[in-house]
Structure formats: C-alpha cells, structure tokens
Design a protein around this motif. Structure first.
Motif, short mmCIF file in Angstrom:
data_model
loop_
_atom_site.label_atom_id
_atom_site.label_comp_id
_atom_site.label_asym_id
_atom_site.label_seq_id
_atom_site.Cartn_x
_atom_site.Cartn_y
_atom_site.Cartn_z
N ALA A 131 -47.90 -23.81 -13.73
CA ALA A 131 -47.75 -25.23 -14.07
C ALA A 131 -47.07 -25.45 -15.42
N SER A 158 -43.97 -24.83 -16.21
CA SER A 158 -42.51 -24.91 -16.18
C SER A 158 -42.05 -25.37 -14.79
N ARG A 174 -49.14 -18.17 -17.93
CA ARG A 174 -49.39 -17.20 -18.99
C ARG A 174 -49.08 -17.74 -20.38
N THR A 175 -48.13 -18.66 -20.48
CA THR A 175 -47.65 -19.10 -21.80
C THR A 175 -48.42 -20.32 -22.28
N ASN A 232 -48.09 -21.81 -6.64
CA ASN A 232 -46.69 -22.05 -7.02
C ASN A 232 -46.09 -20.95 -7.91
N ALA A 233 -46.92 -20.27 -8.72
CA ALA A 233 -46.38 -19.28 -9.66
C ALA A 233 -45.53 -18.26 -8.91
N GLY A 234 -44.36 -17.98 -9.44
CA GLY A 234 -43.50 -17.01 -8.76
C GLY A 234 -42.42 -16.50 -9.70
N SER A 263 -42.93 -21.70 -1.11
CA SER A 263 -42.10 -20.62 -0.60
C SER A 263 -40.66 -20.86 -1.04
N PRO A 292 -38.33 -25.00 -0.94
CA PRO A 292 -37.18 -25.67 -1.58
C PRO A 292 -35.92 -24.82 -1.49
N GLY A 293 -34.80 -25.52 -1.55
CA GLY A 293 -33.53 -24.84 -1.81
C GLY A 293 -33.41 -24.68 -3.32
N LEU A 342 -36.45 -20.23 -13.56
CA LEU A 342 -36.60 -19.05 -12.70
C LEU A 342 -35.48 -18.03 -12.93
N1 LIG Z 1 -36.03 -22.77 -8.70
C1 LIG Z 1 -35.68 -22.60 -7.44
O1 LIG Z 1 -34.51 -22.70 -7.08
C2 LIG Z 1 -36.73 -22.32 -6.41
C3 LIG Z 1 -36.37 -22.44 -5.06
C4 LIG Z 1 -37.32 -22.19 -4.09
C5 LIG Z 1 -38.59 -21.81 -4.44
N2 LIG Z 1 -38.93 -21.69 -5.76
C6 LIG Z 1 -40.31 -21.27 -6.05
O2 LIG Z 1 -40.93 -22.25 -6.86
C7 LIG Z 1 -41.96 -21.64 -7.62
C8 LIG Z 1 -41.84 -22.09 -9.06
O3 LIG Z 1 -40.62 -21.60 -9.60
P1 LIG Z 1 -39.71 -22.43 -10.62
O4 LIG Z 1 -38.37 -22.49 -10.05
O5 LIG Z 1 -40.39 -23.67 -11.05
O6 LIG Z 1 -39.62 -21.35 -11.80
P2 LIG Z 1 -40.07 -21.36 -13.32
O7 LIG Z 1 -39.57 -22.57 -14.02
O8 LIG Z 1 -39.69 -20.03 -13.85
O9 LIG Z 1 -41.66 -21.45 -13.22
C9 LIG Z 1 -42.44 -20.37 -12.79
C10 LIG Z 1 -43.87 -20.64 -13.20
O10 LIG Z 1 -44.69 -19.55 -12.77
C11 LIG Z 1 -45.43 -19.06 -13.88
N3 LIG Z 1 -45.68 -17.64 -13.70
C12 LIG Z 1 -44.78 -16.66 -13.45
N4 LIG Z 1 -45.40 -15.47 -13.36
C13 LIG Z 1 -46.72 -15.71 -13.57
C14 LIG Z 1 -47.87 -14.90 -13.62
N5 LIG Z 1 -47.79 -13.57 -13.45
N6 LIG Z 1 -49.08 -15.48 -13.86
C15 LIG Z 1 -49.17 -16.81 -14.04
N7 LIG Z 1 -48.12 -17.64 -14.01
C16 LIG Z 1 -46.91 -17.10 -13.78
C17 LIG Z 1 -44.56 -19.38 -15.11
O11 LIG Z 1 -45.32 -19.52 -16.28
P3 LIG Z 1 -45.51 -18.40 -17.41
O12 LIG Z 1 -44.21 -17.68 -17.54
O13 LIG Z 1 -45.93 -19.20 -18.58
O14 LIG Z 1 -46.61 -17.55 -16.89
C18 LIG Z 1 -44.03 -20.76 -14.71
O15 LIG Z 1 -44.98 -21.75 -15.01
C19 LIG Z 1 -41.80 -20.12 -7.43
O16 LIG Z 1 -42.75 -19.66 -6.50
C20 LIG Z 1 -40.40 -19.99 -6.87
O17 LIG Z 1 -40.25 -18.86 -6.06
C21 LIG Z 1 -38.03 -21.94 -6.75
#
Ligand SMILES: NC(=O)c1ccc[n+]([C@@H]2O[C@H](COP(=O)([O-])OP(=O)(O)OC[C@H]3O[C@@H](n4cnc5c(N)ncnc54)[C@H](OP(=O)(O)O)[C@@H]3O)[C@@H](O)[C@H]2O)c1
Length: 253
Positions: free
Chosen positions: A13, A15, A37-38, A90-92, A140, A184-185, A191
């Motif tokens: 949550a 980012s 984590r942050t 959601n974390a990924g 996903s 999502p696309g 990320l």
């Molecule tokens: N961006 C895209 O294009 C896209 C498309 C489809 C799906 N998604 C999915 O959407 C989800 C969110 O991604 P986002 O695009 O919003 O990326 P993001 O801005 O990098 O956010 C990822 C979040 O996950 C947290 N996280 C990562 N590793 C973690 C861990 N080991 N423990 C706890 N928290 C963790 C990060 O926080 P900390 O680093 O502070 O822990 C951050 O809050 C992911 O599952 C991703 O696969 C993204």
C-alpha cells in the motif's frame, strides 16, 4: 457503496496501485490496514487516507516474503480490529529475463513475493474471512495470460495467482467467502523503476508500450482501485472465481 466498519488489509500500500487503492477505500470509510516494507512511504499514505474521513489507518511495516512478518500482519490486524472483512493481495515485484538469461535468484524472489506470500497470508486470513463472510481480491496482471519474453518469472507468478484465485474461490464458496482477481495492463508506477531502469530507459519503454496499446493510454491506479472497490463490495455479491481485465485493450493484440 461504502465500507463503513469494514476492515480491509491492503499489501503493497506504500506505492502505485496499492496506494491508489488505499486512498479509494479511505474515501469509502474503510478501516484500513496498510502493509509494505518502507515505513516512510507507508506512513505518508496512511496519513493521507486518514484525512479522507478522519478514520486512522493502521500501518504494518512487514516484508511479505518473511513468514513471521506475515503472521504479524494477521495478528496485529485482529488485535486492533477484532475482525477482517477484505484482503487485497497487491504487493508484487518484477524480475527481468527469459529462460536463457534469468537467474534462479530472480525466480525465487518473484515467486516468493507474488505467489508464496499470497498463499501464506491468505491461509492465515481465511478463518477470519469465513467468520465475517468476507472476500479476497488478488492483483494479477495481463502477463499471466499473454505470453511475453521479458519477465518469465513474473509472468508465471501471475498465471499461478490466477489459478490460485479460482481454486480458492471454489473451496471457499460454501463458506460464503468470495475470491476474485484484477488483471491490469500497463500502469505507470514504481514497479519498473525498482528493477533499475534509468529515467531515460523508462521513458523510452513507456513510450513504446503505450504506442502498442489499442487505446493508446496506460491504465491509471485509480481505475484499478475503483474496480477492486467494486469487487470487494456487496454489489459484487454474485461474483467469485473471476478475473477482471483492465488493460486499455492490451489483450486484444
Ligand atoms: N504497474 C503495472 O503495470 C502493473 C500491471 C499489472 C499488475 N501489476 C501488479 O500490481 C501490483 C502492485 O504493483 P505496482 O505497479 O503498484 O508497483 P509498485 O509501485 O512498485 O508497488 C509495489 C508495492 O508492493 C510493495 N512490496 C513489494 N515487495 C514487498 C514485500 N516483499 N513485502 C511487502 N511489500 C512489498 C511495495 O512496497 P515496499 O517496497 O515499501 O515494500 C509497494 O508498496 C503488483 O502485484 C504488480 O504485479 C502492476
């Protein structure tokens, strides 16, 4: 639609999509439990959420890869709120490379974060979700469906998550717990920045990706948040085991 008195855990949550989702649910009066984590980023989002309706958001600094941290997420949620209504996994993370040029280290990190941690957190959340007749929304990605060559471990982690969603939905349906996923696309978040692309590389990458998307746009975090909100609400009471694509047409190609 509101989440008055509903306890909602959102992992990741601090980012991107998770932060947008936290803000969306705060406007709908949810009692939020925000995980990442942050600490600094997490606290910033928690404060922002609190401003919406004056409801304090609980922040849990935790690494979902660490089993004791996952146990603490559920323990502290129940200690604070006494129940759980919605779990948003959601974390990924992304790891780059295909079968020829990726490492097992990348595979382990991506699969542990995107799938094993979801498995574990869901396992611990299920008794509480059965009590509340709650629901789960997994985040996903279209890459779980559409083959591509750049991020093999990531793609298969999301394919596994899609199947996990359906299997768990089937298992928990008799308990009145719904389980769905959102795919999502491309969304502009941190990320890709986190895999070390420079600003210039990122800009070029985004330009290329967006030019290939039928609607010629990336998806916004708040669009994804609104879909998650709908799926978690009573309006979606007949929906379980479904995967909702929000991709500006990406899967059409
Ligand atoms: N961006 C895209 O294009 C896209 C498309 C489809 C799906 N998604 C999915 O959407 C989800 C969110 O991604 P986002 O695009 O919003 O990326 P993001 O801005 O990098 O956010 C990822 C979040 O996950 C947290 N996280 C990562 N590793 C973690 C861990 N080991 N423990 C706890 N928290 C963790 C990060 O926080 P900390 O680093 O502070 O822990 C951050 O809050 C992911 O599952 C991703 O696969 C993204």
């Amino acid at each position: 639609m509101d989440f008055n008195d509903k306890v909602v855990i959102i992992t990741g949550a601090s980012s991107g999509i998770g932060a947008a989702t936290a803000i969306h649910f705060s406007k709908l009066s949810a009692k939020l439990v925000l995980v990442a984590r942050t600490e600094k980023n997490l606290k910033r989002i928690a404060l922002y959420c609190e401003k919406a309706k004056g409801i304090a958001a609980q922040s849990i600094v935790a690494d979902v890869k660490v089993e004791s941290d996952v146990e603490r997420i559920i323990k502290e949620t129940i200690e604070n709120h006494g129940k759980l209504d919605v779990l948003i996994n959601n974390a990924g993370v992304v790891g780059m490379g295909g079968i020829k040029n990726s490492t097992l280290e990348t595979y382990d990190k991506v699969m542990t974060t995107n799938m094993r941690a979801v498995y574990h957190l869901t396992q611990l959340a299920v008794p509480h979700l059965i009590s509340s007749k709650g629901c789960i929304v997994n985040i996903s990605c279209v890459s779980g469906t559409k083959p591509s060559t750049m991020a093999l471990a990531y793609n298969i982690s999301k394919a596994a998550l899609d199947h996990f969603t359906k299997c768990v939905a089937l298992e928990l349906a008799p308990d009145g717990v719904r389980v769905n996923s959102v795919s999502p696309g491309f969304v502009k978040t941190n990320l890709l920045k986190n895999i070390g692309l420079s600003e210039d590389q990122l800009e070029l990458f985004v330009k290329n990706v967006v030019s290939n998307i039928p609607l010629k746009k990336s998806v916004e975090g708040d669009e994804v948040a609104a879909l998650i909100g709908y799926l978690a609400s009573d309006k979606a009471k007949g929906i379980t085991g479904s995967s909702f694509v929000l991709d500006a047409g990406t899967l059409l190609r």
